[in-house]
Design an enzyme around this catalytic site. Structure first.
Site, PDB file in Angstrom:
ATOM      1  N   HIS A   1      42.014 -22.619  -0.993  1.00 19.31           N
ATOM      2  CA  HIS A   1      42.533 -23.934  -0.613  1.00 19.31           C
ATOM      3  C   HIS A   1      43.937 -23.792  -0.023  1.00 19.31           C
ATOM      4  O   HIS A   1      44.767 -23.033  -0.541  1.00 19.31           O
ATOM      5  CB  HIS A   1      42.564 -24.842  -1.837  1.00 19.31           C
TER       6      HIS A   1
ATOM      7  N   CYS B   1      41.005 -28.216   4.802  1.00 21.96           N
ATOM      8  CA  CYS B   1      42.365 -28.153   4.268  1.00 21.96           C
ATOM      9  C   CYS B   1      43.258 -27.261   5.119  1.00 21.96           C
ATOM     10  O   CYS B   1      44.465 -27.494   5.235  1.00 21.96           O
ATOM     11  CB  CYS B   1      42.353 -27.685   2.824  1.00 21.96           C
TER      12      CYS B   1
END
Length: 520
Positions: A460, A117
């Protein structure tokens, strides 16, 4: 290691990274042939190549020939059918329908290949900058080759991925780019328990920036570009222009200059507000003046930091101890101010620090508010402030005209002016070096890169990119959704470390010409 693939009458040359599983190798072949990985039968020692095979047991050598059987996916036939619903035009749609349409027709997301990510968010921010997208499209320049060094391969891989994103409306799997990134910077290929480890998006940004800086040539002045009155009246700045000759496109887009003054603590001159005219003053004898460049600013977060400008000022004003002329250790103040502004201003929130007892990079979760429009006047050196004054006055006049027009429209009960339509991702832009500057000291937020989690080695990353007025696209790996300005403002960190928190901000210069066009 290079191997050859014999596929029917076709012979392909493919690079093999044995630190990656064969699934990545199959993804490369799919990009070259159109044969889906699950339909590829690649003959190796002991049978066909499995996705989780151990390269060391297959006896491959540089130049090995492998046989592959498999059929490419046929193109879907074009079938004309009557529309199920009447045609609707964008001008007739409600705001919610326009946002939904923007989401469904693109742009495309990037498939998460396992803790990637950080890479996906960084690439989406880079792809969102139209000038950089155009420079990448033209790479390599005429008469030049990509080269075999890692920086050239990485720049070419980013170009290819950017072109894929510009044409796609469904998620793109960046296998080839990830392989090149791992080859160029092995730290991003680190694994734990067989899985790729999470990495820092700022480190990814810095490495990609460095690679492109060495390969992308500078942007030239466009001979046929139209000049606005403000452009024509702007000073030529021969010293600055000469200084930037031979630099890369990245420096033209992101690089600014500092003037640094170091003097005995307690003898500094107070900053003057914008309302008070700045007067030039020669440097004092006990002030050491130096110059430096930057490609991003740091926002330091302390116990009293509530706003972005607070953190930026804290990073520009330092106190250090060093030996004075009399041989005694004394405290000195080091004060940096902006002497030339970049076209794009990148800001990093210094949120991570090393926590020795837990042996990890912990996160500072203090909320820090940031504006959609940033004015860096207070951070500029006095000579630069004087240069900015004409364009700032013109911006103020335009703002007054816009307010007057809005008032007249309300009185006449007219529909408000439609916002400018976003530039398509595959549209080409006119590159002109003369336009890549900031004459006002004001910036508009164009992208945000956020981190969700409590430490740098987990959590994330997500990219948020401005698409149009009050319309942003949220790139959460392969999932792309639309949000409004209100959602962007919430990224300041008030949701805590378990919510998306701004880690990097990307501002674009507010141009007088564009604002004037809205009025006219």
């Amino acid at each position: 290691m290079k191997v050859f693939i014999k596929w029917g009458k076709t012979k392909l040359e493919v690079d093999v990274d044995t630190s990656e599983p064969p699934a990545v190798f199959k993804a490369q072949i799919f990009a070259l042939t159109g044969v889906l990985p699950e339909k590829q039968k690649i003959m190796v020692k002991g049978g066909t190549l499995k996705d989780d095979a151990d390269w060391s047991t297959l006896g491959l050598k540089d130049g090995s020939m492998l046989m592959m059987v498999g059929s490419a996916e046929p193109a879907a036939p074009a079938v004309e059918a009557a529309p199920e619903a009447p045609v609707r035009f964008v001008e007739d749609m409600a705001d919610a329908d326009v946002a939904s349409l923007a989401t469904s027709l693109g742009p495309a997301g990037l498939t998460n290949l396992g803790n990637t990510c950080y890479m996906a968010a960084t690439v989406q921010v880079l792809h969102a900058l139209p000038e950089l997208r155009e420079v990448l499209r033209r790479f390599p320049p005429p008469g030049h080759a990509v080269g075999t060094e890692p920086a050239g391969k990485l720049t070419a891989a980013l170009r290819d991925l950017s072109l894929q994103l510009a044409q796609a409306h469904s998620p793109v799997a960046p296998w080839a780019f990830l392989q090149v990134l791992h080859a160029a910077y092995p730290q991003f290929a680190q694994r734990q328990n067989g899985m790729l480890m999470q990495q820092d998006a700022d480190e990814c940004w810095s490495q990609l920036f460095h690679a492109m800086s060495t390969k992308l040539p500078q942007i030239e002045e466009a001979a046929d570009a139209e000049m606005t009155p403000v452009d024509a009246a702007a000073p030529a700045e021969p010293a600055q222009r000469a200084q930037r000759q031979g630099t890369s496109a990245l420096a033209q887009l992101f690089q600014g200059d500092f003037v640094v003054r170091t003097q005995l603590a307690g003898t500094e001159q107070p900053s003057k507000p914008e309302s008070e005219p700045a007067a030039a003053a020669p440097p004092a004898a006990d002030v050491a003046v130096s110059h430096d460049v930057f490609t991003k600013l740091s926002c330091h977060i302390g116990g009293q930091t509530n706003y972005l400008l607070d953190g930026l000022k804290a990073s520009l004003d330092e106190t250090l101890e060093k030996q004075g002329p009399d041989g005694q250790q004394r405290l000195y103040s080091k004060r940096s101010r902006l002497s030339r502004l970049p076209y794009y201003l990148a800001v990093q929130f210094v949120r991570f620090f090393w926590k020795a007892d837990k042996k990890l990079k912990a996160k500072i979760v203090r909320p820090v508010e940031f504006p959609l429009e940033l004015d860096v006047w207070e951070l500029c050196d006095e000579p630069l402030q004087r240069q900015l004054e004409p364009a700032r006055r013109r911006l103020a006049e335009i703002a007054d005209q816009q307010a007057q027009q809005a008032k007249q429209s309300k009185q006449q009960q007219q529909q408000p002016q439609q916002p400018a339509k976003p530039l398509p991702a595959d549209a080409r832009v006119t590159l002109d070096a003369r336009k890549l500057r900031n004459d006002t000291g004001k910036y508009e937020l164009t992208a945000v890169l956020t981190h969700k989690g409590r430490d740098a080695d987990s959590g994330h990353y997500v990219a948020w990119v401005k698409h149009a007025d009050n319309l942003w696209m949220k790139f959460d790996d392969e999932t792309v959704t639309s949000v409004t300005n209100d959602e962007i403002i919430k990224l300041s960190g008030k949701g805590g470390g378990d919510w998306h928190m701004a880690y990097m901000l990307f501002y674009k210069a507010k141009e007088v010409g564009e604002c004037a066009a809205l009025v006219s």
